[in-house]
Design a protein around this motif. Structure first.
Motif, PDB file in Angstrom:
ATOM      1  N   LEU A  77       0.814  -1.219   0.000  1.00  0.00           N
ATOM      2  CA  LEU A  77       0.000   0.000   0.000  1.00  0.00           C
ATOM      3  C   LEU A  77       0.841   1.259   0.000  1.00  0.00           C
ATOM      4  O   LEU A  77       0.338   2.339  -0.320  1.00  0.00           O
ATOM      5  CB  LEU A  77      -0.922   0.007   1.234  1.00  0.00           C
ATOM      6  N   GLY A  78       2.105   1.151   0.409  1.00  0.00           N
ATOM      7  CA  GLY A  78       2.934   2.335   0.573  1.00  0.00           C
ATOM      8  C   GLY A  78       4.088   2.432  -0.399  1.00  0.00           C
ATOM      9  O   GLY A  78       3.977   3.030  -1.476  1.00  0.00           O
ATOM     10  N   SER A  79       5.225   1.829  -0.038  1.00  0.00           N
ATOM     11  CA  SER A  79       6.452   2.059  -0.796  1.00  0.00           C
ATOM     12  C   SER A  79       6.405   1.497  -2.214  1.00  0.00           C
ATOM     13  O   SER A  79       7.010   2.070  -3.127  1.00  0.00           O
ATOM     14  CB  SER A  79       7.645   1.455  -0.043  1.00  0.00           C
ATOM     15  N   VAL A  80       5.708   0.379  -2.428  1.00  0.00           N
ATOM     16  CA  VAL A  80       5.683  -0.209  -3.778  1.00  0.00           C
ATOM     17  C   VAL A  80       5.024   0.733  -4.786  1.00  0.00           C
ATOM     18  O   VAL A  80       5.623   1.063  -5.820  1.00  0.00           O
ATOM     19  CB  VAL A  80       4.997  -1.592  -3.761  1.00  0.00           C
ATOM     20  N   PRO A  81       3.791   1.217  -4.537  1.00  0.00           N
ATOM     21  CA  PRO A  81       3.230   2.177  -5.502  1.00  0.00           C
ATOM     22  C   PRO A  81       3.928   3.538  -5.463  1.00  0.00           C
ATOM     23  O   PRO A  81       4.002   4.225  -6.484  1.00  0.00           O
ATOM     24  CB  PRO A  81       1.766   2.292  -5.076  1.00  0.00           C
ATOM     25  N   HIS A  82       4.443   3.934  -4.280  1.00  0.00           N
ATOM     26  CA  HIS A  82       5.083   5.243  -4.172  1.00  0.00           C
ATOM     27  C   HIS A  82       6.306   5.337  -5.078  1.00  0.00           C
ATOM     28  O   HIS A  82       6.497   6.334  -5.784  1.00  0.00           O
ATOM     29  CB  HIS A  82       5.490   5.506  -2.715  1.00  0.00           C
ATOM     30  N   TRP A  83       7.151   4.329  -5.061  1.00  0.00           N
ATOM     31  CA  TRP A  83       8.368   4.324  -5.882  1.00  0.00           C
ATOM     32  C   TRP A  83       8.192   3.539  -7.176  1.00  0.00           C
ATOM     33  O   TRP A  83       9.165   3.346  -7.913  1.00  0.00           O
ATOM     34  CB  TRP A  83       9.525   3.723  -5.088  1.00  0.00           C
ATOM     35  N   ILE A  84       6.985   3.072  -7.447  1.00  0.00           N
ATOM     36  CA  ILE A  84       6.724   2.218  -8.612  1.00  0.00           C
ATOM     37  C   ILE A  84       7.695   1.037  -8.569  1.00  0.00           C
ATOM     38  O   ILE A  84       8.396   0.728  -9.536  1.00  0.00           O
ATOM     39  CB  ILE A  84       6.832   3.000  -9.939  1.00  0.00           C
ATOM     40  N   TYR A  85       7.730   0.369  -7.422  1.00  0.00           N
ATOM     41  CA  TYR A  85       8.689  -0.694  -7.159  1.00  0.00           C
ATOM     42  C   TYR A  85       8.147  -2.076  -7.529  1.00  0.00           C
ATOM     43  O   TYR A  85       8.269  -3.023  -6.758  1.00  0.00           O
ATOM     44  CB  TYR A  85       9.064  -0.681  -5.675  1.00  0.00           C
ATOM     45  N   PHE A  86       7.573  -2.199  -8.696  1.00  0.00           N
ATOM     46  CA  PHE A  86       7.086  -3.497  -9.133  1.00  0.00           C
ATOM     47  C   PHE A  86       8.261  -4.291  -9.716  1.00  0.00           C
ATOM     48  O   PHE A  86       9.061  -3.754 -10.488  1.00  0.00           O
ATOM     49  CB  PHE A  86       5.968  -3.325 -10.145  1.00  0.00           C
ATOM     50  N   THR A  87       8.350  -5.548  -9.345  1.00  0.00           N
ATOM     51  CA  THR A  87       9.548  -6.341  -9.619  1.00  0.00           C
ATOM     52  C   THR A  87       9.982  -6.328 -11.087  1.00  0.00           C
ATOM     53  O   THR A  87      11.156  -6.076 -11.373  1.00  0.00           O
ATOM     54  CB  THR A  87       9.327  -7.806  -9.158  1.00  0.00           C
ATOM     55  N   PRO A  88       9.101  -6.605 -12.072  1.00  0.00           N
ATOM     56  CA  PRO A  88       9.572  -6.620 -13.463  1.00  0.00           C
ATOM     57  C   PRO A  88      10.167  -5.280 -13.907  1.00  0.00           C
ATOM     58  O   PRO A  88      11.124  -5.251 -14.675  1.00  0.00           O
ATOM     59  CB  PRO A  88       8.303  -6.964 -14.263  1.00  0.00           C
ATOM     60  N   LEU A  89       9.599  -4.179 -13.407  1.00  0.00           N
ATOM     61  CA  LEU A  89      10.094  -2.860 -13.778  1.00  0.00           C
ATOM     62  C   LEU A  89      11.376  -2.526 -13.037  1.00  0.00           C
ATOM     63  O   LEU A  89      12.348  -2.032 -13.622  1.00  0.00           O
ATOM     64  CB  LEU A  89       9.023  -1.806 -13.494  1.00  0.00           C
ATOM     65  N   ARG A  90      11.414  -2.805 -11.728  1.00  0.00           N
ATOM     66  CA  ARG A  90      12.582  -2.445 -10.913  1.00  0.00           C
ATOM     67  C   ARG A  90      13.792  -3.300 -11.262  1.00  0.00           C
ATOM     68  O   ARG A  90      14.934  -2.888 -11.019  1.00  0.00           O
ATOM     69  CB  ARG A  90      12.241  -2.612  -9.428  1.00  0.00           C
ATOM     70  N   ALA A  91      13.566  -4.458 -11.858  1.00  0.00           N
ATOM     71  CA  ALA A  91      14.687  -5.311 -12.264  1.00  0.00           C
ATOM     72  C   ALA A  91      15.463  -4.719 -13.435  1.00  0.00           C
ATOM     73  O   ALA A  91      16.583  -5.154 -13.723  1.00  0.00           O
ATOM     74  CB  ALA A  91      14.185  -6.706 -12.632  1.00  0.00           C
ATOM     75  N   ASP A  92      14.876  -3.727 -14.113  1.00  0.00           N
ATOM     76  CA  ASP A  92      15.545  -3.034 -15.224  1.00  0.00           C
ATOM     77  C   ASP A  92      15.756  -1.579 -14.800  1.00  0.00           C
ATOM     78  O   ASP A  92      14.910  -0.719 -15.074  1.00  0.00           O
ATOM     79  CB  ASP A  92      14.671  -3.112 -16.476  1.00  0.00           C
ATOM     80  N   PRO A  93      16.852  -1.255 -14.108  1.00  0.00           N
ATOM     81  CA  PRO A  93      17.047   0.089 -13.549  1.00  0.00           C
ATOM     82  C   PRO A  93      16.910   1.222 -14.556  1.00  0.00           C
ATOM     83  O   PRO A  93      16.260   2.222 -14.252  1.00  0.00           O
ATOM     84  CB  PRO A  93      18.456   0.018 -12.950  1.00  0.00           C
ATOM     85  N   PRO A  94      17.499   1.147 -15.776  1.00  0.00           N
ATOM     86  CA  PRO A  94      17.330   2.267 -16.710  1.00  0.00           C
ATOM     87  C   PRO A  94      15.867   2.500 -17.090  1.00  0.00           C
ATOM     88  O   PRO A  94      15.427   3.647 -17.181  1.00  0.00           O
ATOM     89  CB  PRO A  94      18.175   1.851 -17.926  1.00  0.00           C
ATOM     90  N   LEU A  95      15.128   1.406 -17.321  1.00  0.00           N
ATOM     91  CA  LEU A  95      13.717   1.543 -17.681  1.00  0.00           C
ATOM     92  C   LEU A  95      12.935   2.146 -16.517  1.00  0.00           C
ATOM     93  O   LEU A  95      12.108   3.045 -16.713  1.00  0.00           O
ATOM     94  CB  LEU A  95      13.141   0.182 -18.070  1.00  0.00           C
ATOM     95  N   TRP A  96      13.182   1.633 -15.302  1.00  0.00           N
ATOM     96  CA  TRP A  96      12.501   2.168 -14.118  1.00  0.00           C
ATOM     97  C   TRP A  96      12.802   3.657 -13.949  1.00  0.00           C
ATOM     98  O   TRP A  96      11.908   4.454 -13.658  1.00  0.00           O
ATOM     99  CB  TRP A  96      12.937   1.391 -12.879  1.00  0.00           C
ATOM    100  N   HIS A  97      14.051   4.053 -14.137  1.00  0.00           N
ATOM    101  CA  HIS A  97      14.438   5.455 -14.022  1.00  0.00           C
ATOM    102  C   HIS A  97      13.656   6.318 -15.006  1.00  0.00           C
ATOM    103  O   HIS A  97      13.106   7.372 -14.633  1.00  0.00           O
ATOM    104  CB  HIS A  97      15.947   5.583 -14.269  1.00  0.00           C
TER     105      HIS A  97
END
Length: 402
Positions: free
Chosen positions: A98-118
């Protein structure tokens, strides 16, 4: 930790390199670590939702072990070193969704690719900045503080539109600063590049490449219970091998590994060695800092005190912070880092000294502003949904002509 940042497990008995940790060993480690005999290995993974940070990369793969306790605790044990690198509970996982995951958009498939997440965070934040600015401008144009509307209100709207109008004006500035400072924290266009200490300078500072670390050390202090050493760090300072020991109560002792005597590092030793970290620059200050200040504080992280603050006259106006107990570099800052302190930490996290030093003042301010922001956001979602949802037209009845 080797020169390339790789992690290895070494036997404290004879110094030999240990092989990786398998599932059975990870389960045993988790039981010893937690004191839970019901701990069971669940799976071996590269990453999941709770282990996405890149700092864990040298420790992967990871064994996930379920403790089967009332809190629903799970431990992650490195298959490389056998150390417990992360723990989560059922409650933490729920609130993080409810907090940090949506806040930082910390979804695993996206966060696993740092340039894309950035890029996703930067462009979404930029769009939100435009939305916030236009909303504030429209809100100012539509409000009447003196010549009020017929119903005596300062806003021409009613219902959710009125809530959005007023909450947007009251909290709009803070919402905008939160979004803009979060956007700047992503270092768009590399505006806030730092000037870190390079590996060669650090090697000259520590002197660790001159000789091999003496093993076994001259003495390994023994103890019982909470006083027994639980962690040993092998360190170098100015060519001197040091052994830092930490007991179960987090008390730290630093010994000279060659003699076994308590380490003693003088101001002159630190000043002489620190000059190698910034070759060509002149030391402008050397202050033993005993209290937190605006740039060295421990609100969201642990900061060592006292600490030597060394300033240099290089173009970046570098400051180095060195632990007086072991001579290790505890932190650094330059002009860009200090500017980021204002634009992000102050504007986004509200890390003002007069707030963070008087808790719960900081908590109250964050709660109040968050409530205002939540009202503005929730009302905006409701209004947007009502505008975008398809409207059903009422059926028309054709009248017969006479």
């Amino acid at each position: 930790v080797d020169a390339r940042g790789g992690r290895h497990a070494v036997s404290a008995r004879d110094g030999r390199l240990l092989a990786g940790t398998d599932a059975a060993q990870a389960e045993a480690v988790a039981r010893d670590f937690s004191g839970q005999p019901g701990a069971r290995w669940a799976e071996t993974i590269e990453r999941d939702q709770w282990t996405v940070p890149q700092g864990l990369n040298p420790l992967r793969p990871l064994h996930r072990v379920e403790l089967n306790d009332a809190a629903g605790t799970e431990l992650y044990v490195s298959a490389r070193t056998g150390e417990v690198v992360r723990d989560t509970t059922r409650s933490e996982r729920f609130w993080n969704w409810l907090g940090s995951v949506p806040h930082w958009i910390y979804f695993t498939p996206l966060r696993a690719d740092p340039p894309l997440w950035h890029d996703v965070v930067v462009w979404l934040s930029a769009a939100c900045i435009v939305s916030a600015v236009t909303g504030i401008v429209i809100g100012i144009l539509r409000i009447r503080l003196r010549r009020r509307f017929r119903n005596g209100s300062v806003t021409p709207y009613t219902g959710w539109m009125a809530w959005h109008h007023i909450a947007g004006l009251v909290g709009g500035f803070f919402v905008l600063t939160w979004i803009a400072s979060g956007w700047l924290s992503m270092n768009p266009n590399r505006w806030f590049e730092r000037n870190p200490v390079d590996a060669a300078a650090m090697a000259r500072y520590t002197g660790g490449e001159i000789s091999t670390f003496p093993w076994p050390p001259a003495t390994l202090p023994a103890g019982e219970g909470a006083a027994a050493p639980r962690e040993a760090l092998l360190q170098w300072f100015d060519g001197r091998p040091l052994l830092q020991l930490r007991d179960a109560q987090a008390r730290v002792r630093v010994l000279d590994a060659a003699s076994g005597a308590p380490a003693s590092i003088a101001r002159e030793d630190i000043v002489r060695a620190a000059a190698r970290l910034r070759p060509g620059a002149t030391l402008s200050e050397a202050v033993l800092q005993t209290a937190y200040d605006f740039h060295w504080y421990g609100h969201h992280r642990e900061r060592v005190l006292p600490v030597w603050r060394l300033g240099f006259d290089d173009p970046a106006r570098t400051r180095l912070y060195i632990d007086p107990a072991n001579g290790q570099l505890a932190g650094s800052s330059d002009r860009n880092a200090r500017l980021r302190r204002w634009l992000f930490n102050a504007a986004h996290s509200l890390d003002f000294p007069w707030l963070i030093q008087y808790r719960p003042a900081w908590d109250l301010v964050v709660w109040l502003l968050s409530i205002v922001g939540a009202v503005a956001s929730a009302s905006g979602v409701v209004i947007g949904w009502r505008r975008l949802r398809p409207r059903t037209r009422s059926p028309t009845v054709a009248l017969a002509r006479p």
